[in-house]
Design an enzyme around this catalytic site. Structure first.
Site, PDB file in Angstrom:
ATOM      1  CG  ASP A  15      -2.109  -0.926   1.073  1.00 23.02           C
ATOM      2  OD1 ASP A  15      -2.429  -1.300  -0.069  1.00 23.02           O
ATOM      3  OD2 ASP A  15      -2.685  -1.302   2.111  1.00 23.02           O
ATOM      4  NE  ARG A  95      -1.016   2.506  12.701  1.00 23.30           N
ATOM      5  CZ  ARG A  95      -0.155   1.488  12.609  1.00 23.30           C
ATOM      6  NH1 ARG A  95       1.023   1.574  13.197  1.00 23.30           N
ATOM      7  NH2 ARG A  95      -0.447   0.399  11.945  1.00 23.30           N
ATOM      8  CG  ASP A 124      -4.121   1.624  12.859  1.00 19.18           C
ATOM      9  OD1 ASP A 124      -4.109   1.835  14.092  1.00 19.18           O
ATOM     10  OD2 ASP A 124      -3.795   0.546  12.343  1.00 19.18           O
ATOM     11  CB  SER A 176      -3.921  -7.288   7.402  1.00 18.04           C
ATOM     12  OG  SER A 176      -3.513  -6.110   8.048  1.00 18.04           O
TER      13      SER A 176
HETATM   14  N1  ARG Z   1      -7.352  -3.872  15.938  1.00 18.68           N
HETATM   15  C1  ARG Z   1      -6.082  -3.325  16.308  1.00 18.68           C
HETATM   16  C2  ARG Z   1      -6.206  -1.864  16.655  1.00 18.68           C
HETATM   17  O1  ARG Z   1      -7.087  -1.203  16.193  1.00 18.68           O
HETATM   18  C3  ARG Z   1      -5.003  -3.558  15.284  1.00 18.68           C
HETATM   19  C4  ARG Z   1      -5.183  -2.874  13.954  1.00 18.68           C
HETATM   20  C5  ARG Z   1      -4.182  -3.243  12.884  1.00 18.68           C
HETATM   21  N2  ARG Z   1      -4.234  -4.632  12.596  1.00 18.68           N
HETATM   22  C6  ARG Z   1      -3.623  -5.251  11.559  1.00 18.68           C
HETATM   23  N3  ARG Z   1      -3.685  -6.537  11.527  1.00 18.68           N
HETATM   24  N4  ARG Z   1      -2.996  -4.620  10.623  1.00 18.68           N
HETATM   25  O2  ARG Z   1      -5.400  -1.360  17.394  1.00 18.68           O
END
Ligand code: ARG
Length: 416
Positions: A15, A95, A124, A176
């Protein structure tokens, strides 16, 4: 018109690689990439070369591990912050720091905008954009994944081939995956069915409990004001401690979490987490608090833990409430000193012992032996007063207990 210059949060994955090229084309922009090292093992090899090959004008790779551990992870640990009582929030904590690093580069490079590669239905995006709004409200945020033309990975791969963008030749994972020192988050593919047990290949950094050693591993962790500072009797930096503990606990199958969680945007999603060090440290820290926190403080802090976790999860790290809660939490941690011994065995963390110079556990008060110093007689008066209000209530509103031949029954005079 001034040429656009865009700082892109870049991981080197599909991405964000497409984003670098796409932004150049769409906005005729110069692109600067920013990659943060949050302690992820796999992803950083070859990242700068890849970014330049994709067309970046300038490439930043920053080691953020120490800041991540000391300013983000340890605050969350001291707070006991587990989202929905379960998720240690490796992704959610990373993040705001990545957004901060992105903003810092954007300001240094006099960028007109920043861009990230989060999708339009996750948490995110909220975390990134809320952080940018707080730190540099004048910066535009571009989110290609919310408005570009690609509808599948295949289309993105075709775009990469057309533009000679290096993409991994290896077979892509069906999942992912987001990874850093505090844990790995794994979703998509077969995991989207909450009735399906995660296949073995979903796990990245823990062995299955069945295959874990048949003998337990004992680990001692030393805490100073709620922060882990020593492991197995040796002083050690926070970053190193977490890396080592990830390996030890992961080898014992500790830290696997399978969670259906409530995303901020209202969707329930199923995610697999692996957080061996985080699970072990939260456990050990909680055990030390049981020994050292005064009862009312401990109970009050349980509510704060919930609020603090929600703040992190919902992307509200850079808001005035978070440091205000830190002040409360840090005050409570002054006495959270001592050593906890945990037993790691086939996926479990158990308490094996705890000791503290600030321990409130008083054997003379707790014991049932002749050493006992507790004033048993004082309990009588205490209970009399403590129960007075309920006693009064039931005297007024019921006829009291009536012993009947068939048993004992309470009859209320009125409905209460
Ligand atoms: N659900 C988790 C959060 O919102 C992880 C998000 C990212 N997950 C991923 N497999 N890329 O903090």
């Amino acid at each position: 018109m001034k040429k656009e210059k865009i700082a892109v949060a870049y991981s080197g994955g599909l991405d964000t690689s497409v984003i670098v090229k796409w932004l150049q084309e769409k906005y005729n922009a110069d692109v600067v990439t920013v990659t943060g090292n949050l302690g992820q093992k796999k992803e950083l090899v070859g990242v700068p070369e890849k970014a330049y090959k994709t067309g970046a004008k300038k490439v930043y790779v920053q080691d953020l591990q120490k800041e991540f551990v000391e300013e983000y992870i340890f605050r969350a640990l001291k707070a006991g912050a587990l989202y929905e009582h379960t998720y240690p929030m490796a992704t959610a904590l990373g993040r705001p720091l990545l957004a901060k690093a992105l903003v810092e580069v954007a300001l240094r490079e006099k960028c007109t905008a920043v861009a990230h590669g989060c999708t339009g239905k996750g948490n995110d995006q909220v975390r990134f954009e809320t952080a940018v709004a707080a730190l540099a409200p004048h910066l535009k945020v571009l989110v290609p994944l919310r408005d570009w033309e690609f509808k599948s990975r295949e289309e993105e791969i075709a775009y990469c081939e057309k533009h000679d963008i290096p993409v991994k030749a290896t077979k892509d994972s069906p999942y992912s995956i987001d990874e850093n020192i505090w844990g790995t988050s794994i979703e998509c593919g077969i995991l989207e069915d909450p009735m399906v047990e995660p296949p073995a290949d979903a796990y990245q950094r823990t062995v299955s409990p069945q295959e874990a050693p048949d003998k337990p591993t004992y680990v001692t962790i030393e805490f100073k004001e709620g922060v882990p500072v020593g492991l197995n009797g040796k002083k050690i930096s926070g970053v190193e401690l977490i890396h080592v503990l990830n390996d030890i606990a992961g080898a014992n199958g500790v830290g696997r979490i399978d969670l259906v969680e409530n995303r901020l945007i209202g969707i329930k999603s199923r995610e697999i987490y692996e957080a061996p060090a985080a699970v072990t440290l939260h456990f050990a820290h909680r055990e030390l608090e049981r020994l050292t926190l005064e009862k009312e403080v401990m109970h009050y802090k349980m509510k704060i833990s919930h609020d603090y976790a929600t703040i992190i999860y919902n992307g509200l790290w850079f808001t005035p409430l978070r440091p205000a809660l830190d002040a409360f939490i840090n005050e409570t941690q002054k006495t959270v000193n001592g050593t906890v011994k945990v037993k790691l065995y086939k996926g479990n963390v158990d308490i094996a012992g705890r000791t503290s110079p600030n321990s409130l556990y008083d054997t003379k008060l707790a014991t049932y032996t002749v050493e006992d110093t507790f004033d048993h007689k004082a309990s009588e008066g205490f209970i009399k007063i403590f129960s007075l209000s309920v006693k009064t209530y039931y005297r007024v509103n019921t006829n009291g207990f009536k012993a009947k031949k068939k048993g004992i029954k309470t009859r209320l005079k009125k409905k209460v």
